[in-house]
Enzyme design. Structure first.
Site, short mmCIF file in Angstrom:
data_model
loop_
_atom_site.label_atom_id
_atom_site.label_comp_id
_atom_site.label_asym_id
_atom_site.label_seq_id
_atom_site.Cartn_x
_atom_site.Cartn_y
_atom_site.Cartn_z
N CYS A 142 0.85 -1.20 0.00
CA CYS A 142 0.00 0.00 0.00
C CYS A 142 0.89 1.25 0.00
CB CYS A 142 -0.96 -0.06 1.19
SG CYS A 142 -2.12 1.30 1.27
N ASP A 167 -8.80 -3.72 -7.16
CA ASP A 167 -8.33 -2.79 -6.13
C ASP A 167 -8.87 -1.39 -6.44
OD1 ASP A 167 -6.94 -1.29 -4.31
OD2 ASP A 167 -5.04 -2.34 -4.59
N HIS A 186 -7.75 -4.82 -2.66
CA HIS A 186 -6.59 -4.29 -1.96
C HIS A 186 -6.21 -5.15 -0.75
CE1 HIS A 186 -3.86 -0.92 -1.36
NE2 HIS A 186 -4.16 -0.92 -0.08
#
Lengths: 184, 358
Positions: free
Chosen positions: B149, B303, B332
């Site tokens: 991330c 995502d 995600h």
């Protein structure tokens, strides 16, 4: 195919009633500019319903629970897609930004007043306020940073000494300033 | 299908469903009456370094691979125990079983005193020390960096700014790089609509509740879908156990330090400086072309936080010869946690790192 008909019929009925309801709803709000609603929601709802109708047509399992789950999944998926499309517009982003601004305008003075009163209350009780605790924690962080820097410098010195002890050739590479300081 | 067979089949389904309904009811009562906290983060670890709120933890392995892996997750937003959710469902456990000496950087839970922390501090002050501590603690000559991330761009910036650090390989997992493709957040945080200065100046930090609201808004039907799936699978003990752990994580948001958020939104989301080669950290220009080590990029097909094109973009800018891109199913979170991750993502990451960790 015959056993799918009642479901299909029910779905058509529901779609018709929803469409009529939307039309009626739109008529009632024509006094105020309905541009956003027609622009965003109408095509999205239609798209969602088409998707749903397609899914309903594919239901073939004899298990009613499975059918219900599939129906719910499709319904949620259609809504998720519809909402996703609505939220991906500049209109939504602008509205969200405006809402945030209004919220912050309301929050600012309220937060300030709340902070001031809680600070005053803590002070009256002889206790440190939030700002004081935060300042102390900041000082600790700064101290920790200084210790880390010292640690880094010590590491550098240690490595230099190790290199010096290992090879005489490295000794020549030591900056002259260090040796001249030692002499003086 | 003859009518009798169809009826028998329908009756069997009805019976099965009835049994499941009874089990669902029982489990629901158990969940309500005994809402015990699930145990998370159980893989044995040792804390090797602590700086401010940040902690560096080591998860030892058989060290089949001499090069250790440092995982840099997102800062703020959520807790990093998602990488070590439960025994048998833990990325860290998997990696240590595969013989990687694994280090996890936990940025910690920020308070008011951390509001001054910036992206600069993280990349030029904290990460260099953390990397040094990994090398010291493992005794290795090099390490691999795995950014997840927000940890993806942070790791990439660190490697680009420190070519002297012996980084053997870089993995970017769902880390946004080209913010022109950053989806809904890119639009919502656009400077025409969102005034980040006003927010940080008023609130000091971004409260956890606001972070939560922002992420929930990305997928408003998510909570209903989660509840529906829980009810549907409530008869299944394994599902319920996994759900409890994941749900604990999914509802534990942490605040963002104010100055970090300001810099992150302005320089990354609004101005897209990283790919435009305009980002300066610690007074130096970040040039992703300075990254010369092997790079693996893992994007997720669904995502919506860091869409695949936004993640993949790092490969257009690095100077590495050995690069690979994997686009895997899931979103995600399911990219890194859950059954799909164990099936698709973990083996690919470990498989790619293994020959580069000798």
């Amino acid at each position: 195919m015959a056993e799918k008909e009642p479901t299909q019929e029910m779905f058509e009925l529901w779609r018709k009633s929803l469409e009529e309801g939307t039309q009626a709803w739109l008529k009632t709000i024509t006094q105020t500019p309905p541009a956003d609603v027609t622009q965003f929601w109408r095509p999205i709802l239609e798209q969602g319903m088409e998707f749903w109708a397609k899914g309903m047509g594919q239901v073939g399992a004899p298990d009613p629970a499975q059918q219900w789950k599939r129906f719910m999944d499709l319904w949620l998926e259609a809504w998720s897609k519809a909402l996703g499309q609505a939220m991906a517009t500049e209109g939504f982003a602008r509205a969200l930004g405006r809402y945030m601004d209004q919220w912050l305008t309301a929050q600012g003075p309220w937060r300030k007043a709340a902070e001031q009163s809680s600070e005053a209350a803590l002070k009256a009780l002889g206790l440190p306020g939030r700002a004081q605790v935060a300042a102390m924690a900041e000082q600790l962080t700064a101290l920790e940073e200084r210790v880390d820097r010292l640690d880094d410098r010590l590491d550098e010195l240690k490595q230099l000494l190790e290199r010096l002890a290992r090879s005489p050739a490295d000794r020549a590479a030591v900056p002259r300033r260090t040796t001249s300081r030692k002499r003086s | 299908m003859p009518d009798t067979a169809r009826e028998t089949d329908a009756f069997r389904h009805l019976q099965e469903e009835w049994t499941r309904q009874i089990l669902r009811g029982t489990r629901a009562m158990e969940l309500i009456l005994n809402p015990a906290e699930p145990k998370v983060g159980q893989t044995p670890r040792v804390e090797v370094y602590r700086k401010g709120k940040a902690r560096l933890c080591r998860y030892q392995s058989s060290r089949k691979h001499p090069v250790p892996v440092l995982m840099v997750p997102n800062l703020g937003i959520s807790r990093p125990y998602i990488f070590d959710l439960q025994p048998g469902a833990s990325f860290i456990e998997y990696m240590t079983r595969e013989g990687f000496d694994f280090y996890l950087l936990d940025w910690g839970v920020f308070g008011e005193e951390d509001n001054g922390l910036t992206v600069d501090d993280c990349v030029t002050r904290i990460l260099p020390r953390v990397v040094r501590k990994v090398l010291e603690s493992s005794g290795a000559e090099a390490l691999s960096l795995l950014g997840y991330c927000m940890g993806g761009p942070l790791s990439a910036c660190f490697v680009a700014l420190h070519p002297e650090v012996p980084v053997r390989a870089l993995v970017n997992m769902a880390g946004p790089i080209d913010f022109a493709h950053a989806g809904l957040f890119r639009l919502w945080l656009d400077k025409r609509f969102f005034n980040v200065d006003r927010m940080v100046d008023t609130l000091g930090a971004v409260p956890a509740e606001m972070v939560k609201a922002g992420f929930k808004l990305l997928k408003p039907t998510m909570d209903v879908t989660t509840a529906l799936n829980l009810w549907w699978n409530l008869w299944n003990d394994r599902y319920v156990e996994g759900f409890k752990a994941l749900n604990k994580w999914a509802n534990e948001y942490v605040p963002f330090p104010g100055e970090f958020f300001r810099q992150w939104v302005k320089e990354f989301y609004q101005e897209n400086r990283l790919v435009r080669k305009e980002l300066r950290l610690g007074g130096r220009l970040v040039d992703l072309g300075q990254i010369r080590c092997p790079v693996l990029v893992v994007g997720a097909q669904e995502d919506y936080i860091a869409p695949a094109p936004c993640v993949r973009a790092v490969l257009d800018h690095v100077g590495s010869q050995d690069t690979r891109y994997e686009e895997l199913p899931g979103g995600h979170i399911s990219l890194i946690a859950g059954r799909s991750a164990a099936l698709h993502c973990w083996p690919r990451v470990a498989g790619w790192l293994a020959p580069r960790s000798g």
